[in-house]
Structures are given as structure tokens and as C-alpha cells.
Design a protein around this motif. Structure first.
Motif, PDB file in Angstrom:
ATOM      1  N   LEU A  49       0.878   1.848  10.826  1.00 32.49           N
ATOM      2  CA  LEU A  49      -0.268   2.162  11.678  1.00 32.49           C
ATOM      3  C   LEU A  49      -0.153   3.565  12.257  1.00 32.49           C
ATOM      4  O   LEU A  49      -1.154   4.301  12.331  1.00 32.49           O
ATOM      5  CB  LEU A  49      -0.361   1.128  12.803  1.00 32.49           C
ATOM      6  CG  LEU A  49      -1.483   1.340  13.828  1.00 32.49           C
ATOM      7  CD1 LEU A  49      -2.849   1.295  13.150  1.00 32.49           C
ATOM      8  CD2 LEU A  49      -1.399   0.297  14.927  1.00 32.49           C
ATOM      9  N   ALA A  50       1.058   3.961  12.658  1.00 25.94           N
ATOM     10  CA  ALA A  50       1.263   5.299  13.217  1.00 25.94           C
ATOM     11  C   ALA A  50       0.933   6.378  12.190  1.00 25.94           C
ATOM     12  O   ALA A  50       0.306   7.400  12.519  1.00 25.94           O
ATOM     13  CB  ALA A  50       2.703   5.447  13.704  1.00 25.94           C
ATOM     14  N   ILE A  51       1.323   6.152  10.931  1.00 27.70           N
ATOM     15  CA  ILE A  51       1.033   7.141   9.882  1.00 27.70           C
ATOM     16  C   ILE A  51      -0.467   7.207   9.617  1.00 27.70           C
ATOM     17  O   ILE A  51      -1.029   8.292   9.404  1.00 27.70           O
ATOM     18  CB  ILE A  51       1.812   6.794   8.600  1.00 27.70           C
ATOM     19  CG1 ILE A  51       3.314   6.898   8.847  1.00 27.70           C
ATOM     20  CG2 ILE A  51       1.397   7.722   7.457  1.00 27.70           C
ATOM     21  CD1 ILE A  51       4.153   6.440   7.672  1.00 27.70           C
ATOM     22  N   ILE A  52      -1.145   6.060   9.638  1.00 33.57           N
ATOM     23  CA  ILE A  52      -2.594   6.047   9.421  1.00 33.57           C
ATOM     24  C   ILE A  52      -3.302   6.780  10.552  1.00 33.57           C
ATOM     25  O   ILE A  52      -4.231   7.569  10.325  1.00 33.57           O
ATOM     26  CB  ILE A  52      -3.097   4.594   9.304  1.00 33.57           C
ATOM     27  CG1 ILE A  52      -2.536   3.944   8.044  1.00 33.57           C
ATOM     28  CG2 ILE A  52      -4.630   4.553   9.275  1.00 33.57           C
ATOM     29  CD1 ILE A  52      -2.827   2.452   7.943  1.00 33.57           C
ATOM     30  N   VAL A  53      -2.872   6.530  11.790  1.00 37.27           N
ATOM     31  CA  VAL A  53      -3.454   7.241  12.934  1.00 37.27           C
ATOM     32  C   VAL A  53      -3.191   8.738  12.815  1.00 37.27           C
ATOM     33  O   VAL A  53      -4.068   9.571  13.102  1.00 37.27           O
ATOM     34  CB  VAL A  53      -2.888   6.686  14.258  1.00 37.27           C
ATOM     35  CG1 VAL A  53      -3.331   7.548  15.439  1.00 37.27           C
ATOM     36  CG2 VAL A  53      -3.326   5.245  14.457  1.00 37.27           C
ATOM     37  N   LEU A  54      -1.989   9.092  12.373  1.00 38.27           N
ATOM     38  CA  LEU A  54      -1.657  10.507  12.175  1.00 38.27           C
ATOM     39  C   LEU A  54      -2.562  11.135  11.122  1.00 38.27           C
ATOM     40  O   LEU A  54      -3.021  12.277  11.283  1.00 38.27           O
ATOM     41  CB  LEU A  54      -0.190  10.645  11.771  1.00 38.27           C
ATOM     42  CG  LEU A  54       0.305  12.073  11.506  1.00 38.27           C
ATOM     43  CD1 LEU A  54       0.200  12.919  12.769  1.00 38.27           C
ATOM     44  CD2 LEU A  54       1.751  12.049  10.998  1.00 38.27           C
ATOM     45  N   ALA A 235      -3.999   1.370  -0.706  1.00 39.34           N
ATOM     46  CA  ALA A 235      -2.941   2.097  -1.407  1.00 39.34           C
ATOM     47  C   ALA A 235      -3.339   2.363  -2.853  1.00 39.34           C
ATOM     48  O   ALA A 235      -3.171   3.481  -3.360  1.00 39.34           O
ATOM     49  CB  ALA A 235      -1.632   1.308  -1.349  1.00 39.34           C
ATOM     50  N   SER A 236      -3.872   1.336  -3.527  1.00 36.23           N
ATOM     51  CA  SER A 236      -4.301   1.531  -4.911  1.00 36.23           C
ATOM     52  C   SER A 236      -5.504   2.464  -4.987  1.00 36.23           C
ATOM     53  O   SER A 236      -5.651   3.218  -5.955  1.00 36.23           O
ATOM     54  CB  SER A 236      -4.637   0.174  -5.549  1.00 36.23           C
ATOM     55  OG  SER A 236      -5.729  -0.437  -4.894  1.00 36.23           O
ATOM     56  N   VAL A 237      -6.371   2.427  -3.973  1.00 36.81           N
ATOM     57  CA  VAL A 237      -7.516   3.352  -3.938  1.00 36.81           C
ATOM     58  C   VAL A 237      -7.030   4.792  -3.846  1.00 36.81           C
ATOM     59  O   VAL A 237      -7.521   5.680  -4.558  1.00 36.81           O
ATOM     60  CB  VAL A 237      -8.446   3.015  -2.754  1.00 36.81           C
ATOM     61  CG1 VAL A 237      -9.478   4.128  -2.541  1.00 36.81           C
ATOM     62  CG2 VAL A 237      -9.158   1.696  -2.995  1.00 36.81           C
ATOM     63  N   VAL A 286       1.159   8.076   2.593  1.00 35.36           N
ATOM     64  CA  VAL A 286      -0.059   7.402   3.059  1.00 35.36           C
ATOM     65  C   VAL A 286      -0.237   6.070   2.339  1.00 35.36           C
ATOM     66  O   VAL A 286      -0.637   5.065   2.960  1.00 35.36           O
ATOM     67  CB  VAL A 286      -1.284   8.314   2.852  1.00 35.36           C
ATOM     68  CG1 VAL A 286      -2.572   7.576   3.210  1.00 35.36           C
ATOM     69  CG2 VAL A 286      -1.153   9.574   3.707  1.00 35.36           C
ATOM     70  N   SER A 287       0.054   6.013   1.053  1.00 35.13           N
ATOM     71  CA  SER A 287      -0.038   4.750   0.318  1.00 35.13           C
ATOM     72  C   SER A 287       0.919   3.720   0.889  1.00 35.13           C
ATOM     73  O   SER A 287       0.561   2.546   1.082  1.00 35.13           O
ATOM     74  CB  SER A 287       0.257   4.983  -1.164  1.00 35.13           C
ATOM     75  OG  SER A 287      -0.650   5.891  -1.742  1.00 35.13           O
ATOM     76  N   LEU A 288       2.164   4.140   1.173  1.00 37.52           N
ATOM     77  CA  LEU A 288       3.148   3.236   1.779  1.00 37.52           C
ATOM     78  C   LEU A 288       2.683   2.769   3.157  1.00 37.52           C
ATOM     79  O   LEU A 288       2.869   1.595   3.516  1.00 37.52           O
ATOM     80  CB  LEU A 288       4.495   3.945   1.891  1.00 37.52           C
ATOM     81  CG  LEU A 288       5.637   3.156   2.542  1.00 37.52           C
ATOM     82  CD1 LEU A 288       5.956   1.901   1.737  1.00 37.52           C
ATOM     83  CD2 LEU A 288       6.881   4.036   2.691  1.00 37.52           C
TER      84      LEU A 288
END
Length: 307
Positions: A49-54, A235-237, A286-288
Motif C-alpha cells: 500500500l505504501a508503494i502504491i501511495v508513493l 500486476a499483470s496489467v 509496482v507490480s510486486l
């Protein structure tokens, strides 16, 4: 299926049965708070979630994070190594790699959002209609879904993208055409377990039409499972979009797009590895993140059944 099982599976039946909007709002807030507490028990999910927010922050604040134009060329400074002036070096045209990564986050986020907006309604509508009506409607819709599922998603997306031509819009259309079948399958399975429920029978006896039952009662109860599925599919997208960009069927140069950057950087991966390493790491990270977030979200929703 009993009411207790339904409540455990979808977790929003209590919200639907609230007698007034204020009660619904309070129930929703309480449920969200409980889910957040459970989610905090998954450290890897919080990392995702932190990476997605970043990613979102970087996409929004891109002009504030770098002063370089991501498409401005400077051949006198081509393939410069990482330094304080260029944190991730420059590419074969002298463009700052860090600025292209930052602005490429906008392209990635744009693709993710549009694919989710397109895929979710299509998959939900097809799946709920197939599951509720059954018979020849179910047979036709599911056979069409099986045709799409019979091909690997990337291969099918390549075929659509090649037919439509390069470009972000065409890439989004191609990805969307290959991403809705799993959503439809999931929505159909949920609908099959809901259409014979007691509260659906009660609504039907009150004179509600089939479309009213689907749109107002069944479809909202399928949303939580679909949200989890879409999150896991992101992730696949991202990988599919990067693959299309890598093959020249995504963003049109010189637009900053991670897949296209990796494609152009592969020629210099030995003498200037930063050109391909930076976009490759961004894609993988981002995929991870979406995988970690989706796994934790699925566990949180499943945890309701164990209470």
C-alpha cells in the motif's frame, strides 16, 4: 444459503439492511475501520500500500520532483552515468532518466485507472447476467468468456494492439479486452450463490424486475470480491502494458513509458546498465506492490468468515 453465510461471504449485507442512510453511513464507517485494523496486521500488505501511495504521489507531484523535461534531448550529455546532477543518469538521447521514470509513473497510473474503470463494469454486468438468468444467456456469455480465456492475456493483447496500432489509448483498449473475463467468471460464481438466497426471493415476490434485482441487490454484493480480483490483476496489467511498450505497441516515443524505456535501453545494457535497470526496477516494484496489497486485502476479506 443462510443469512449468516451470506454475511460472512460478502460482508456488506448488514449495510444493505440498515433502515436509514445515517445508519448505513455508521455501519460502513465501522466496517471500514475494522477492515483497516485487520489490514494493519499484514506488514507486507502495508508495504504494498505504501508503494502504491508513493506511485500516486509521484505521479501527481512529478513537476515538483524534477526540473528536467522528460522529452528534452541533450546529445552532448548522452549516456551520462548517475551523478548528483542526474540521479539515474541519462539515456541515449541525453534525457534525464529519473525525470522520465517520474513522469512515466503518470502513464502507468493512467493505464491502471482506465483499465479498472473499463473492466470492472463489463465483467460485473456480464457475470451477474449470466449467473442470474442462466439457460441460454449463461451459455452464450460464458462461451464468449471461454474464448477470451483460452488465449494467454499478453498474446491476445498483442493481437488487439497490433490491429489497433500503437498508442496509449489503443493499448488500454487492448488490455481491457483481455482483462474482463476473470472478473465475469468471479461475478457469475458469486451470483449463482446469491440468486437463490431468501432475501432475493423476498424481493422477487415483492414484484421487483430481474434487472432491478441484479443492479440493486446482486451486483453491489459482488463488488468486494471484484475489487480484490482487480487489485490482484493490476500486476499483470502493468506487465502487459510494459510488454506492449517494449514491443513498440504502447506509448508513442518520445513519451515517457517504462516499457518503452526498457526497450530502448536494452541496446546499452552492458556499457550503460542504468538505462534499462531503472525502468525495469520500477515495473517490478509496482507490480510486486499490487500483488502484496491484493493478497493482504483478500486475506482481510476472508478473515470475516472466521469471526
Amino acid at each position: 444459503m443462510s443469512e449468516q453465510i451470506l454475511e460472512r461471504r460478502v460482508g456488506i449485507r448488514g449495510w444493505l439492511l440498515q433502515p436509514n442512510p445515517r445508519g448505513r453511513t455508521q455501519a460502513t464507517a465501522q466496517q471500514l475501520y475494522k477492515n483497516w485494523q485487520r489490514f494493519c496486521g499484514y506488514p507486507l500488505g502495508l508495504v504494498g500500500l505504501a508503494i502504491i501511495v508513493l506511485l500516486i504521489v509521484v505521479a501527481i507531484c512529478a513537476p515538483l520532483l524534477t526540473s528536467y523535461d522528460p522529452i528534452a534531448q541533450n546529445m552532448a550529455n548522452r549516456l551520462a552515468a548517475p551523478s548528483w546532477e542526474h540521479l539515474l543518469g541519462t539515456d541515449e538521447f541525453g534525457r534525464d532518466v529519473f525525470s522520465r521514470i517520474v513522469y512515466g509513473a503518470r502513464t502507468t497510473l493512467y493505464i491502471i485507472m482506465l483499465v479498472a474503470v473499463i473492466v470492472a463494469p463489463i465483467g460485473l454486468l456480464i457475470g451477474t447476467c449470466a449467473g442470474y438468468f442462466g439457460g441460454w444467456v449463461d451459455e452464450i456469455l460464458m462461451r464468449v468468456t471461454d474464448v477470451f480465456l483460452s488465449f494467454p492475456g499478453l498474446v491476445l493483447a498483442l493481437g488487439f494492439a497490433a490491429a489497433l496500432g500503437p498508442g496509449i489509448t489503443n493499448a488500454i483498449i487492448a488490455i481491457s479486452l483481455t482483462a474482463w473475463p476473470p472478473i465475469a467468471r468471479l461475478a457469475r460464481a458469486e451470483t449463482l450463490s446469491l440468486r437463490k438466497a431468501d432475501f432475493i426471493a423476498a424481493v422477487r415476490l415483492q414484484g421487483a424486475s430481474a434487472w432491478s434485482i441484479i443492479l440493486r441487490h446482486i451486483l453491489p454484493m459482488c463488488v468486494p470480491s471484484v475489487i480484490v480480483r482487480i487489485t490482484l490483476n493490476m500486476a499483470s496489467v502493468i506487465l502487459t502494458a510494459a510488454g506492449l511498450g517494449f514491443l513498440g505497441l504502447g506509448a508513442v516515443p518520445p513519451s515517457p513509458e517504462w516499457g518503452a524505456m526498457a526497450s530502448s535501453g536494452r541496446e546499452f545494457m552492458i556499457e550503460s546498465p542504468w538505462v534499462i535497470a531503472a525502468p525495469g526496477i520500477a515495473i517490478a516494484l509496482v507490480s510486486l506492490a499490487f500483488n502484496l496489497f491484493g493478497d493482504a486485502l483478500r486475506d482481510v476479506l476472508d478473515a470475516r468468515g472466521s469471526e
